[in-house]
Design an enzyme around this catalytic site. Structure first.
Site, PDB file in Angstrom:
ATOM      1  NE  ARG A  20       3.669 -14.388   0.928  1.00 17.81           N
ATOM      2  CZ  ARG A  20       3.185 -13.748  -0.139  1.00 17.81           C
ATOM      3  NH1 ARG A  20       2.839 -14.402  -1.244  1.00 17.81           N
ATOM      4  NH2 ARG A  20       3.028 -12.435  -0.134  1.00 17.81           N
ATOM      5  N   GLY A  21       0.332 -13.636   2.482  1.00 17.67           N
ATOM      6  CA  GLY A  21      -0.267 -12.425   1.917  1.00 17.67           C
ATOM      7  C   GLY A  21      -1.488 -12.130   2.776  1.00 17.67           C
ATOM      8  CB  ALA A  22      -2.486  -9.063   4.542  1.00 22.05           C
ATOM      9  CB  ALA A  23      -5.889 -10.252   0.623  1.00 21.38           C
ATOM     10  NE  ARG A  63       3.201 -14.953   8.796  1.00 19.46           N
ATOM     11  CZ  ARG A  63       3.515 -14.349   7.647  1.00 19.46           C
ATOM     12  NH1 ARG A  63       2.748 -14.515   6.583  1.00 19.46           N
ATOM     13  NH2 ARG A  63       4.581 -13.584   7.561  1.00 19.46           N
ATOM     14  CB  CYS A 128       7.123  -8.374  -0.416  1.00 19.62           C
ATOM     15  SG  CYS A 128       6.663  -9.950   0.362  1.00 19.62           S
ATOM     16  CG  ASP A 197       1.895  -7.767   5.937  1.00 18.19           C
ATOM     17  OD1 ASP A 197       2.741  -7.209   5.210  1.00 18.19           O
ATOM     18  OD2 ASP A 197       1.529  -8.945   5.782  1.00 18.19           O
ATOM     19  CG  ASN A 207       4.573  -4.212   3.025  1.00 15.41           C
ATOM     20  OD1 ASN A 207       3.704  -5.100   3.022  1.00 15.41           O
ATOM     21  ND2 ASN A 207       5.334  -3.989   1.969  1.00 15.41           N
ATOM     22  CE  LYS A 208       7.307 -10.157   4.181  1.00 12.33           C
ATOM     23  NZ  LYS A 208       7.115 -11.559   4.182  1.00 12.33           N
TER      24      LYS A 208
HETATM   25  P1  RI2 Z   1      -1.719  -8.707   0.080  1.00 11.88           P
HETATM   26  C1  RI2 Z   1       2.755  -9.945   2.680  1.00 11.88           C
HETATM   27  O1  RI2 Z   1       3.248 -10.515   3.870  1.00 11.88           O
HETATM   28  C2  RI2 Z   1       3.624  -8.817   2.160  1.00 11.88           C
HETATM   29  O2  RI2 Z   1       4.233  -8.064   3.208  1.00 11.88           O
HETATM   30  C3  RI2 Z   1       2.601  -8.020   1.402  1.00 11.88           C
HETATM   31  O3  RI2 Z   1       3.003  -6.704   1.113  1.00 11.88           O
HETATM   32  C4  RI2 Z   1       1.417  -8.086   2.352  1.00 11.88           C
HETATM   33  O4  RI2 Z   1       1.459  -9.421   2.883  1.00 11.88           O
HETATM   34  C5  RI2 Z   1       0.069  -7.797   1.763  1.00 11.88           C
HETATM   35  O5  RI2 Z   1      -0.305  -8.784   0.836  1.00 11.88           O
HETATM   36  P2  RI2 Z   1       3.609 -12.102   3.940  1.00 11.88           P
HETATM   37  O6  RI2 Z   1       2.320 -12.818   4.306  1.00 11.88           O
HETATM   38  O7  RI2 Z   1      -2.809  -8.802   1.110  1.00 11.88           O
HETATM   39  O8  RI2 Z   1       4.158 -12.512   2.620  1.00 11.88           O
HETATM   40  O9  RI2 Z   1      -1.760  -7.377  -0.622  1.00 11.88           O
HETATM   41  O10 RI2 Z   1       4.624 -12.218   5.050  1.00 11.88           O
HETATM   42  O11 RI2 Z   1      -1.712  -9.871  -0.876  1.00 11.88           O
END
Ligand code: RI2
Length: 315
Positions: A20-23, A63, A128, A197, A207-208
């Site tokens: 998880r996390g967009a990157a 997603r 988050c 996101d 974002n979250k």
């Molecule tokens: P990075 C996450 O979503 C959060 O909303 C966070 O702010 C965003 O992705 C960006 O994350 P989730 O995948 O790319 O936890 O900065 O639902 O790591």
């Protein structure tokens, strides 16, 4: 269509938020396409491309909100060229390598830009867990600045716990709070620092869930809000008026079935994200510099042209 087991496993990991996390999602998706290409036994270029597209579709369907996922898939699919299966395979290998290296570089560059907004002794409030946001803190710490953090736990999945742990590892003094205590502590905070996101062409930040309420409160208290978002998070389709889908997740993340039943079986909804209008955001920090949200559209034009078919590529 023959989609490799590892592609399905990656999709499953994204779907269940193990990845998880967009990157991180973008990185995993690009690598999964590489696995598909490496193991493909397609005998014609057309069959090879069809396999790659089928794999991309499986990943894409996981997603809906984080635009880094389709941006990563398009980057690899558009970058794949060649007249033979072998040439195509090598091209995927090269494109994915470039993509992942660029992701790493972008985050490090973004961190340097964001760190310039943070002064020695500052207190940041986080929501988050965002690797882009943490890159800013890490770069500031590397510059010798001492920071403190007030970390929102971020219901329902408590991803603030990951942030708390990573900040502590960086030597930042961490205070963990429940989400609803945020306003109470905003007077003690120098910056609200969050990730994204997706960022829309009008500068809205997706974002979250909980980010928009935090931003409104921060504005009311006069606390600046900075959003750390690599250009991979810019959403090309919003140029043409598309809105960003908000992912609805399993109510089981909010409450267990037994408790739900005991309290009268209310309907439970679980949106994962919300939209913060640009007027509540002070700066969007990218690897290309920092921008007031209203001018992010200029950067998007520079990166994508007016089109939306080849996002996240150099002009
Ligand atoms: P990075 C996450 O979503 C959060 O909303 C966070 O702010 C965003 O992705 C960006 O994350 P989730 O995948 O790319 O936890 O900065 O639902 O790591």
């Amino acid at each position: 269509m023959d989609v490799h087991r590892e592609v399905r496993e990656t999709a499953e990991a994204i779907d269940t938020m193990e990845t998880r996390g967009a990157a991180a999602i973008a990185d995993a998706a690009a690598r999964a396409l590489r696995t598909q290409a490496r193991t493909s036994d397609a005998d014609t270029p057309a069959a090879f491309r069809a396999e790659l597209r089928a794999a991309a579709r499986v990943l894409f369907d996981t997603r809906p909100t984080a635009v880094s996922l389709p941006n990563a898939l398009r980057y690899v699919l558009h970058g794949t060229e060649g007249g033979t299966v072998e040439a195509l395979r090598e091209s995927v290998e090269r494109t994915v390598g470039e993509f992942c290296a660029r992701l790493d570089r972008a985050q490090a560059d973004l961190g340097e830009v964001g760190a310039n907004r943070l002064r020695d002794g500052d207190v940041v409030m986080t929501h988050c867990h965002s690797t882009d946001a943490l890159a800013c803190v890490e770069a500031a710490v590397d510059q010798g600045k001492e920071l403190e953090a007030i970390v929102k736990e971020t219901r329902p999945r408590n991803q603030g716990h990951i942030t708390a742990e990573e900040l502590a590892d960086l030597g930042v003094a961490v205070t963990l709070i429940v989400d609803s205590a945020a306003r109470h502590y905003l007077d003690e905070v120098d910056h609200v620092l969050v990730g994204a996101d997706a960022v829309a062409a009008d500068g809205s930040v997706v974002n979250k869930v909980g980010t928009s309420g935090l931003a409104v409160n921060a504005r009311d208290r006069g606390t600046p809000i900075m959003v750390a978002a690599q250009t991979l998070k810019l959403h090309p389709a919003t140029f043409t008026g598309h809105t960003v889908d908000i992912e609805m997740r399993d109510p089981g993340e909010v409450i267990d079935a037994e408790t739900q039943e005991r309290i009268g079986d209310p309907e439970v909804v679980n949106p994962a994200f919300d939209v913060t209008p640009p007027r509540y955001v002070d700066a969007i920090v990218t690897e290309r510099g920092q921008f007031p949200p209203e001018s992010i559209v200029t950067l998007m034009r520079e990166l994508f042209g007016e089109g939306t078919t080849r996002p996240w590529e150099e002009p």
